[in-house]
Design a protein around this motif. Structure first.
Motif, short mmCIF file in Angstrom:
data_model
loop_
_atom_site.label_atom_id
_atom_site.label_comp_id
_atom_site.label_asym_id
_atom_site.label_seq_id
_atom_site.Cartn_x
_atom_site.Cartn_y
_atom_site.Cartn_z
N GLY A 98 28.57 -68.75 -60.22
CA GLY A 98 30.02 -68.74 -60.07
C GLY A 98 30.57 -70.09 -59.65
N LEU A 99 31.87 -70.22 -59.80
CA LEU A 99 32.59 -71.44 -59.43
C LEU A 99 33.09 -71.29 -57.99
CD1 LEU A 99 33.71 -74.13 -60.66
CD2 LEU A 99 35.84 -72.89 -61.09
N LEU A 100 32.82 -72.29 -57.16
CA LEU A 100 33.27 -72.26 -55.77
C LEU A 100 34.39 -73.27 -55.60
CD1 LEU A 100 32.83 -70.90 -53.06
CD2 LEU A 100 31.16 -72.67 -52.49
N GLN A 101 35.62 -72.76 -55.59
CA GLN A 101 36.80 -73.61 -55.40
C GLN A 101 36.93 -73.96 -53.92
OE1 GLN A 101 39.66 -70.78 -56.81
NE2 GLN A 101 39.80 -71.72 -58.83
N VAL A 102 37.24 -75.22 -53.64
CA VAL A 102 37.37 -75.68 -52.26
C VAL A 102 38.80 -76.15 -52.02
CG1 VAL A 102 36.49 -77.18 -50.44
CG2 VAL A 102 34.95 -76.37 -52.27
N HIS A 103 39.46 -75.51 -51.05
CA HIS A 103 40.86 -75.79 -50.73
C HIS A 103 40.96 -76.35 -49.32
CE1 HIS A 103 45.16 -75.19 -50.10
NE2 HIS A 103 45.28 -74.90 -51.39
N LEU B 177 30.73 -76.74 -57.28
CA LEU B 177 31.83 -76.95 -56.34
C LEU B 177 33.01 -77.60 -57.06
CD1 LEU B 177 29.83 -78.35 -53.30
CD2 LEU B 177 31.07 -76.19 -53.34
N LEU B 178 34.15 -76.92 -57.09
CA LEU B 178 35.37 -77.48 -57.67
C LEU B 178 36.26 -77.97 -56.53
CD1 LEU B 178 37.22 -78.11 -60.06
CD2 LEU B 178 38.11 -75.77 -59.89
N ILE B 179 36.38 -79.28 -56.41
CA ILE B 179 37.14 -79.88 -55.32
C ILE B 179 38.59 -80.06 -55.75
CG2 ILE B 179 37.27 -81.78 -53.69
CD1 ILE B 179 34.69 -80.10 -53.51
N HIS B 180 39.48 -79.50 -54.96
CA HIS B 180 40.91 -79.53 -55.27
C HIS B 180 41.44 -80.97 -55.19
CE1 HIS B 180 44.33 -77.23 -56.20
NE2 HIS B 180 44.74 -76.86 -55.01
N PRO C 89 23.63 -90.98 -51.77
CA PRO C 89 24.73 -90.07 -51.42
C PRO C 89 25.76 -89.92 -52.53
CG PRO C 89 24.15 -91.38 -49.51
CD PRO C 89 23.34 -91.92 -50.67
N ILE C 90 26.14 -91.03 -53.17
CA ILE C 90 27.20 -90.96 -54.18
C ILE C 90 26.80 -90.07 -55.35
CG2 ILE C 90 26.48 -92.99 -55.53
CD1 ILE C 90 29.51 -93.69 -55.74
N ASP C 91 25.51 -89.96 -55.62
CA ASP C 91 25.07 -89.12 -56.73
C ASP C 91 25.36 -87.64 -56.47
OD1 ASP C 91 24.14 -91.32 -58.14
OD2 ASP C 91 22.13 -91.17 -57.30
N TYR C 92 25.31 -87.22 -55.22
CA TYR C 92 25.62 -85.83 -54.89
C TYR C 92 27.12 -85.57 -55.03
CZ TYR C 92 20.90 -85.68 -52.99
OH TYR C 92 19.53 -85.75 -52.85
N PHE C 93 27.94 -86.54 -54.65
CA PHE C 93 29.38 -86.37 -54.84
C PHE C 93 29.70 -86.19 -56.32
CE2 PHE C 93 29.27 -88.29 -50.65
CZ PHE C 93 30.32 -87.69 -49.99
N ARG C 94 28.99 -86.91 -57.17
CA ARG C 94 29.25 -86.81 -58.60
C ARG C 94 28.72 -85.50 -59.20
NH1 ARG C 94 28.59 -92.87 -59.16
NH2 ARG C 94 30.68 -93.59 -59.75
N MET C 95 27.91 -84.77 -58.46
CA MET C 95 27.48 -83.44 -58.91
C MET C 95 28.61 -82.42 -58.80
SD MET C 95 23.71 -83.38 -57.11
CE MET C 95 23.40 -81.64 -57.44
N MET C 96 29.61 -82.71 -58.00
CA MET C 96 30.73 -81.80 -57.82
C MET C 96 31.69 -81.93 -59.00
SD MET C 96 31.38 -82.36 -53.73
CE MET C 96 30.00 -82.73 -52.64
N TYR C 97 32.66 -81.04 -59.05
CA TYR C 97 33.68 -81.04 -60.09
C TYR C 97 35.04 -81.27 -59.44
CZ TYR C 97 30.03 -79.10 -63.06
OH TYR C 97 28.87 -78.90 -63.76
N ALA C 98 35.92 -81.92 -60.16
CA ALA C 98 37.27 -82.18 -59.67
C ALA C 98 38.27 -81.50 -60.57
CB ALA C 98 37.54 -83.69 -59.64
N ASP C 99 39.40 -81.10 -60.00
CA ASP C 99 40.49 -80.59 -60.85
C ASP C 99 41.52 -81.70 -61.05
OD1 ASP C 99 42.23 -80.66 -58.64
OD2 ASP C 99 42.12 -78.50 -58.28
N THR C 100 42.55 -81.39 -61.83
CA THR C 100 43.57 -82.38 -62.16
C THR C 100 44.84 -82.19 -61.34
OG1 THR C 100 44.48 -81.02 -63.95
CG2 THR C 100 42.70 -82.55 -64.53
N ALA C 101 44.77 -81.44 -60.24
CA ALA C 101 45.96 -81.11 -59.45
C ALA C 101 46.36 -82.30 -58.59
CB ALA C 101 45.69 -79.89 -58.58
N LEU C 102 47.00 -83.28 -59.22
CA LEU C 102 47.40 -84.51 -58.54
C LEU C 102 48.91 -84.72 -58.58
CD1 LEU C 102 44.36 -86.55 -59.76
CD2 LEU C 102 44.98 -86.20 -57.37
N PHE C 103 49.63 -83.63 -58.86
CA PHE C 103 51.08 -83.59 -58.70
C PHE C 103 51.82 -84.61 -59.55
CE2 PHE C 103 50.71 -81.82 -54.08
CZ PHE C 103 49.89 -80.82 -54.55
N GLY C 104 51.25 -84.91 -60.73
CA GLY C 104 51.97 -85.76 -61.67
C GLY C 104 51.67 -87.23 -61.57
N SER C 105 50.61 -87.62 -60.86
CA SER C 105 50.25 -89.03 -60.74
C SER C 105 49.17 -89.38 -61.75
CB SER C 105 49.76 -89.34 -59.32
OG SER C 105 49.26 -90.67 -59.25
#
Length: 346
Positions: A158-163, A214-217, A258-274
């Motif tokens: 499953g997808l784990l969204q992080v808020h 991990l989907l990082i908001h 360490p940076i390689d683990y950060f890149r294992m995560m997923y990001a969304d596009t919720a950047l409010f129009g920037s």
């Protein structure tokens, strides 16, 4: 082009009515005022009217803040999670043309109950994953208490969204009692997300569970912009730390940078129009680790504004049609095993 909005908030009527009936604390009162002024959180006729603007467009929904842990006791958290999950499952079942799925609400103030609710929501209700927050009553999410939960989510696929989650009670300076000018929200929430990610990395959660999605908001928050500090900076972790503080930089044994683990995560596009922020996020995570998301309905129009601006950002960036298709629907479809839309580019 088919679009699946992978991080949208909702308050189904049964959940909303129960939430409004409870005696809640100050932080939940603040958020209750906010959600009471956004009709499309509750009124599906309003929501669907807004969604019509975007054509072939569906949402993955989750329960809007505050976290259930902030509403009341652990018993209330469990009750609210169950109400929310069953109500969202009903909405998805009744409106498959509007909702591609939902992520479960879980009572993280009772880790055993969180695992049980997650398993019920995914196996019985069809949840696509879960949404969690960056702390539980100020307790860090890399606590060993949460290890069984991360293991369960990783095993399920499953997808784990992080808020993010903090309130004005988290002061800007130690000499003050409250945060001013909503700094706690504008910048504090982004620090919360980034601190969560770092603690997950150095606690070895992704080392032990590399399949955890991990989907990082908010575009992966501060990490893409500060990639130099996350990369070469953290490659030197502990090199300048005094001996008496070594325990502050001693974590789980990692086998990668360490940076390689950060890149294992997923990001969304919720950047409010920037658009520049979105470009930075895509450059860091890569097209295959970015999921279209609007954070609807928290824009000034109370629903369609951030959807519209995020679509416009993706259209104006220098991306191929195939790359846009990946972000708009391909990545989330692949990650969660959703059916491909008819005629979708491959």
């Amino acid at each position: 082009m088919h679009k699946i909005d992978a991080f949208c908030h909702i308050m189904p009527r049964p959940y909303y009515d129960r939430f409004m009936s409870l005696d809640v604390g100050l932080h939940a009162q603040n958020l209750r005022k906010r959600v009471s002024n956004i009709p499309c959180l509750v009124d599906m006729d309003v929501r669907f009217g807004q969604m019509d603007e975007f054509g072939d467009y569906r949402q993955i929904i989750n329960i809007a803040a505050p976290p259930v842990e902030d509403i009341g006791s652990p018993a209330i958290s469990k009750e609210m999670s169950r109400i929310g999950n069953e109500a969202m499952a009903e909405l998805v079942a009744n409106h498959p043309d509007r909702f591609a799925g939902f992520t479960a609400c879980v009572p993280m103030d009772d880790p055993e109950a969180a695992v049980a609710e997650y398993e019920y929501a995914t196996s019985e209700l069809g949840a696509l994953g879960a949404q969690i927050y960056t702390h539980v009553h100020g307790h860090p999410m890399d606590s060993p208490d949460f290890e069984p939960f991360y293991a369960a989510v990783a095993a399920s696929g499953g997808l784990l969204q992080v808020h993010p989650c903090r309130s004005s009670a988290w002061a800007d300076y130690p000499t003050e009692e409250r945060s001013k000018f909503e700094i706690w929200w504008t910048f504090g929430w982004e620090y919360d997300l980034s601190a969560f990610m770092a603690r997950i990395v150095f606690a070895g959660v992704l080392e032990r569970h590399p399949e955890l999605k991990l989907l990082i908001h908010h575009g992966g928050s501060m990490v893409p912009f500060f990639a130099g500090r996350v990369g070469p900076g953290w490659d030197q972790l502990g090199a300048r730390t005094p001996e008496h503080q070594k325990e502050d930089v001693t974590g789980y044994p990692l086998t990668k940078r360490p940076i390689d683990y950060f890149r294992m995560m997923y990001a969304d596009t919720a950047l409010f129009g920037s658009a520049p922020s979105l470009r930075c996020s895509i450059d860091f995570y890569g097209v295959d680790h970015v999921l279209f998301s609007s954070d609807s309905p928290y824009d000034p129009e109370k629903g369609p504004g951030y959807i519209r601006s995020t679509i416009a950002n993706l259209q104006e960036l220098d991306l191929t049609d195939a790359e846009r298709a990946q972000i708009f629907h391909g990545n989330v479809t692949r990650l969660l095993g959703l059916p491909e839309p008819a005629g979708a580019p491959r």
